[in-house]
Structures are given as C-alpha cells and as structure tokens.
Design an enzyme around this catalytic site. Structure first.
Site, short mmCIF file in Angstrom:
data_model
loop_
_atom_site.label_atom_id
_atom_site.label_comp_id
_atom_site.label_asym_id
_atom_site.label_seq_id
_atom_site.Cartn_x
_atom_site.Cartn_y
_atom_site.Cartn_z
CG ASN A 29 9.15 -11.77 -2.81
OD1 ASN A 29 8.48 -10.93 -2.23
ND2 ASN A 29 10.17 -12.39 -2.22
CE LYS A 54 5.86 -24.30 2.93
NZ LYS A 54 5.33 -23.21 2.14
#
Ligand code: CTP
Length: 401
Positions: A212, A338
């Site tokens: 990424n 999260k």
C-alpha cells in the site's frame, strides 16, 4: 520547538565549519536565538561575517552582537555569554577543543566560556580518523561523556584528507535533533515505547507483491518524538525509504505475519504500544517460489492477515495501546467502533482521501479519540501530530485524562 531558547554555538577549525551556517539557519528557523563563539582556526574556514549573516532572521532580527572571537574585545564575555545560554553546542568540535575542555585548559574565548558554563553541552566531533581513534583523544572524549556531555557523531565516510574512515561531522539534522532532545521535556523517560510503521509487503512470487501507499513517515515521527521525550523506543518497520531516528532500536520486517511475530515478541516489554503501520489486510493464499510467467495468466486467491492490533488488545497484561484508523471520508463512527472492537486506549482518526493528510505527505489532520474525549487537530506536521499524541497519552496515563 526551539522558540525563545538561547543557544551558544562554538565553531572550531575544521573543514566542516562551513556547515555551521546551515545549523544556525535551522536553529533560527525553529525560533532559537543563536550566539556564536569562533576560534582563530575556524576563521580560516569561514568568515565571522558569513556567520553573522546566518544569525540574522528577516522575521526576528538577532539582538545585539551575535559573533564573538576575541577574549579581550569584551572582557567579561566568557562569563556573560554562557550565563545567558540554555545550551552550549560545539560543532564542529576538533580534537583540540575536546582535549582542552576535558583537561580544563582555558586559553581562548571558546575554551574559557565552556569552563564557565554549567548547563548542558553537546559536541559534534570532526577530525581525521587517526586522530579520532587515537587513545589519547578517546580518553578525553570518554571523560567528557562520563560527566554528561552529549556527543553527536562523528560518522564514517570520505574525509577532507581524501581518506575513508570515521571522523565526518554528523549531519546537521542529527545535530538539530540532539539539540531538540537536550531542550525537550523528558516527560516519558522510563517508558518503553513500541511503534510500528510503514506498509507490509505480501509476496505473490519472488518478483511481485501486494502493498500500500504508506511511507512510514507518521510512525517514524512517533518514534522520534518518543525518543526525544526520553523513552526507550523500539520501532518495527515495514519497507520504507526513510532513515530511522537516532538512538531507536529498529526491527525490519516485510510481511504482515513477520510484523505480527515481531510485535508479539516485544510487546510484553513495552509500556506504550503505537500501531501506526498500514498492515496489508489481505495476502495471497499461496506465494509461488518462482516467477509466474505472463503466459500462465494470474488470478489471485487472497486470505485475510491476522489483525495485530486486535490480538494486542486481547492480551492479559497489555500496555497502553494506540491504533490508527485510516478512513476515506469523515467516518469517525468507524474509528470509534475500532477503538471499542480492538479494545485499545486511543485511536487516531485520519481521512486519507483528504489533501495533506494520510499517505506519503509530511502533514496530517487527525482526531485523537479515546474513551473520555475527542480532540480534533488542524492540519499540522507529522512531528506535531506525534507531540500532540504523546501529550494526550501522558494526560490519560498519568493524570487520568
Ligand atoms: N491493523 C492491524 N493489523 C491488521 C490490519 C490493521 O494491526 N491486519 C491496525 C492498523 O495498524 C491500525 C488499526 O488496525 O492501527 C486500524 O487499521 P485500519 O486499516 O484503519 O482498519 P482495519 O482494522 O484494517 O479495518 P478496515 O479495513 O475495515 O477499515
């Protein structure tokens, strides 16, 4: 960082003396006031006028004289200059000044001012490698280190004499960082900080991989600021193109599995864990041991990688844990989820689709979310984000929020 701090810089006779200009400009740029003491020998390499000009700033002119060379121009300057300084830096520092300082010799303005100073001193040695390795010099250097003088460098490389070896003055950025550290509060001294940074790479075959856009800049800034504020820092890094901060233990990894193993090996020794790496969420179900040929075609079967942060959050004796939530759009709700789902203490939200925020830039715009508050910060440098993050960690850890 260095605003309103007053630095006394000694320049001695080394070819590296010209680099002092860049150092002075860097210090002025960060808001410090700089006064300079030059030895006679240094004037052979750089003129007092060039140094004088570097100490000027169009925004904030230097107040009064800024360059001093002679003991007797102003007879009490050897006492008044150190009395006004927060930090004394000698860069470049020759074997001569180090020898004089270690043995209490005061025969010019710089050596006398050093003896008259009782604050923090940083020296950046620069000399030929034979001089550096000479036991007489080493004894002097070690004595200075033993009384608390900080040294930066020297580094290995090609020397002015054309030889290769140890003796080059440290990079200016390293000297700047040593100065920031010396003048920084040591409010996380004693903490053992574990940081992850950068991307991971998941092999498809020996040539190709999935990864990424992470540059590692955010995680490296976190490691640097933790070190600057006194912590012992271990940095687990995926493949990146930036240099790790000085004084930090670095463990290089490539894959999500390797990062997972490195975190689990080190986390029990850590008191603060910051997971800022951009771990690949998926990896190829199988990685070929040979290059896949074009004519074979390629279709990938992907499987999920283990969630490192979630596994850390499940540990029984876990440290203070910080995660990052990389979102596209203002999905603070996803970041909050999260925080709860991964059972961690703080999550740093950033919108990676926003300009100046997220991957491969020097800035970030984040919201620091914990169970008690949400702090939205403006666009700022990644160093400043790291400073704000540790300010919040300290509030939560020591002052209960
Ligand atoms: N993370 C991790 N291990 C993974 C994936 C993510 O430890 N395999 C960590 C990241 O380092 C980050 C946090 O989990 O600190 C959140 O990562 P993010 O990519 O925002 O979210 P994911 O949990 O991967 O979920 P999603 O992809 O759905 O956003």
């Amino acid at each position: 960082m260095l605003k309103d701090r007053s630095i006394l810089l000694g320049i001695t006779g080394s070819v590296a003396a010209y680099k002092s200009i860049e150092l002075i400009k860097g210090l002025r740029h960060e808001g410090a006031s700089v006064k300079v003491v030059m030895t006679e020998a240094s004037k052979r390499f750089i003129t007092p006028l060039s140094i004088e000009l570097a100490t000027e700033s169009p925004i904030e002119p230097a107040s009064g004289n800024s360059v001093y060379c002679d003991m007797f121009d102003s007879p009490l300057s050897h006492v008044s200059l150190p009395a006004d300084a927060d930090l004394f830096v000698v860069a470049p520092a020759t074997a001569n000044i180090i020898g004089k300082y270690a043995n209490g010799i005061a025969d010019d303005l710089l050596s006398t001012a050093l003896l008259a100073f009782n604050g923090k001193v940083i020296i950046a040695p620069a000399m030929n490698w034979r001089m550096y390795e000479n036991p007489v010099f080493q004894k002097n250097l070690q004595y200075l280190v033993s009384i608390g003088v900080k040294t930066v460098g020297p580094e290995r490389g090609s020397l002015a004499c054309g030889e290769e070896g140890i003796g080059r003055m440290a990079d200016i950025e390293k000297i700047m960082e040593a100065i920031r550290t010396a003048l920084s509060k040591q409010d996380i001294a004693g903490e053992k900080v574990l940081v992850t940074a950068g991307p991971t790479r998941e092999d498809i075959d020996p040539v190709r991989y999935i990864s990424n856009r992470s540059s590692g800049k955010m995680g490296y800034a976190i490691a640097k600021i933790a070190k600057r504020r006194g912590a012992d820092v271990t940095l687990i890094s995926g493949p990146v193109a930036i240099k790790p901060p000085d004084g930090v233990d670095v463990i290089n990894v490539e894959t999500a599995n390797e990062m997972h193993a490195a975190v689990m090996d080190n986390i029990s020794r850590s008191s603060i864990f910051v997971m800022s790496a951009a771990v690949a969420d998926f990896m190829p179900a199988e990685s070929k041991g040979r290059k896949i040929e074009k004519k074979e075609g390629l279709s990938l079967d992907l499987i999920k990688t283990g969630d490192i942060l979630e596994d850390a959050g499940r540990l029984r004796n876990k440290p203070f844990i910080v995660g990052f939530a990389a979102e596209t759009g203002q999905r603070l709700d996803r970041a909050r989820k999260k925080l709860v789902d991964k059972n961690i203490d703080v999550i740093v939200f950033n919108d990676v689709s926003k300009k100046g925020s997220g991957f491969d830039v020097d800035t970030n715009e984040v919201v620091i979310i914990d169970k008690k508050a949400e702090k939205r910060l403006p666009l700022m440098s990644k160093d400043d984000v790291a400073i704000a993050l540790f300010d919040r960690i300290i509030e939560l850890k020591y002052n209960n929020g």
